[in-house]
Design a protein around this motif. Structure first.
Motif, PDB file in Angstrom:
ATOM      1  N   ARG A  10      13.923  -7.314 -34.312  1.00 38.22           N
ATOM      2  CA  ARG A  10      13.317  -8.332 -33.448  1.00 38.22           C
ATOM      3  C   ARG A  10      11.802  -8.347 -33.629  1.00 38.22           C
ATOM      4  O   ARG A  10      11.162  -7.307 -33.736  1.00 38.22           O
ATOM      5  N   CYS A  57       6.796  -3.102 -27.372  1.00 41.45           N
ATOM      6  CA  CYS A  57       8.091  -2.793 -27.966  1.00 41.45           C
ATOM      7  C   CYS A  57       8.856  -1.784 -27.111  1.00 41.45           C
ATOM      8  O   CYS A  57       8.264  -0.977 -26.386  1.00 41.45           O
ATOM      9  N   ASP A  61      13.845  -1.534 -29.902  1.00 48.03           N
ATOM     10  CA  ASP A  61      13.161  -2.101 -31.070  1.00 48.03           C
ATOM     11  C   ASP A  61      12.914  -1.033 -32.128  1.00 48.03           C
ATOM     12  O   ASP A  61      13.124  -1.251 -33.328  1.00 48.03           O
ATOM     13  N   GLU A  64      16.302  -0.068 -33.780  1.00 52.27           N
ATOM     14  CA  GLU A  64      16.767  -1.060 -34.747  1.00 52.27           C
ATOM     15  C   GLU A  64      15.972  -0.969 -36.049  1.00 52.27           C
ATOM     16  O   GLU A  64      16.533  -1.126 -37.147  1.00 52.27           O
TER      17      GLU A  64
END
Length: 235
Positions: A10, A57, A61, A64
């Protein structure tokens, strides 16, 4: 995104995440490099408290992005631990090379800036010498302006204008500096009477020394320009 081999993390805080990858064969060192750099930026962003940054963040995040990095490294390393470490080592060398190149570029720019600052300093010094010489000459011109008799002793002016730089490849020459007085043998007139009888040769020498245009259609016109220059009254 369901058919993507590697899904882009993201985007957070205006950062550009590493790209999604269609298949394993599309994974490159650039893919891994992008993931590592993005993770580094995310960790810096996580500690930021600036209101301009926007959404900070989260742990998700970072997780990932770590998955993105691990999958990229695993694919490049053909699934074995040694291969993964080799891929990461290559990435480290690549990043080190980039940082080294950036460091050299920055060093070169700083050297160029230093050169410009030195040149600017010399120009400022040169202007300062010119202003100082001009200021001293104003007092001399006021003194010479009192020359009402032919035997009045004139005072020489200091050089105000620098000589032009010699052309490239020319032999070095000894030139006077700003602030110098004309040498005794140059022919600066000692009296008002001598100033009125300057020859064309003498005017040429004075013009060369002072870098001032004592020009004219006749010698009398050139003498007049010189007399105005030194502050002598013209009758």
């Amino acid at each position: 995104m369901a058919n993507m081999f590697l899904v882009s993390p993201r985007a957070v805080g205006g950062l550009v995440p590493p790209p999604s990858v269609q298949s394993a064969s599309d994974i490159t060192m650039e893919t891994l490099s992008a993931g590592v750099l993005y993770a580094h930026k995310l960790k810096k962003l996580k500690t930021s408290v600036s209101p301009d940054v926007g959404e900070l963040c989260t742990a998700q995040d970072l997780a990932e992005t770590e998955v993105y990095i691990h999958k990229s490294a695993s694919t490049l390393g053909a699934g074995d631990t040694a291969g993964v470490m080799n891929a990461i080592t290559k990435l480290g060398k690549e990043l080190h090379g980039r940082l080294d190149a950036l460091g050299k570029e920055l060093h070169g720019r700083l050297d160029a800036l230093d050169g410009r600052l030195v040149a600017l300093g010399r120009r400022v010094d040169g202007v300062g010498h010119q202003v100082h010489a001009s200021s001293l000459n104003q007092n001399v011109r006021l003194y010479n302006n009192r020359a009402f008799g032919a035997d009045f002793n004139l005072r020489p002016l200091k050089k105000e204008v620098p000589h032009p730089a010699p052309p490239a490849g020319a032999a070095p020459q000894l030139v006077p500096n700003v602030g110098d007085l004309p040498p005794e043998d140059l022919g600066f007139p000692r009296t008002k009477g001598q100033a009125r009888t300057l020859t064309a040769t003498a005017l040429d020498a004075l013009q060369q020394f002072y870098q001032e245009p004592f020009t004219g259609g006749t010698v009398d016109e050139r003498r007049l320009k010189f007399q105005v220059f030194i502050g002598m009254p013209c009758e």
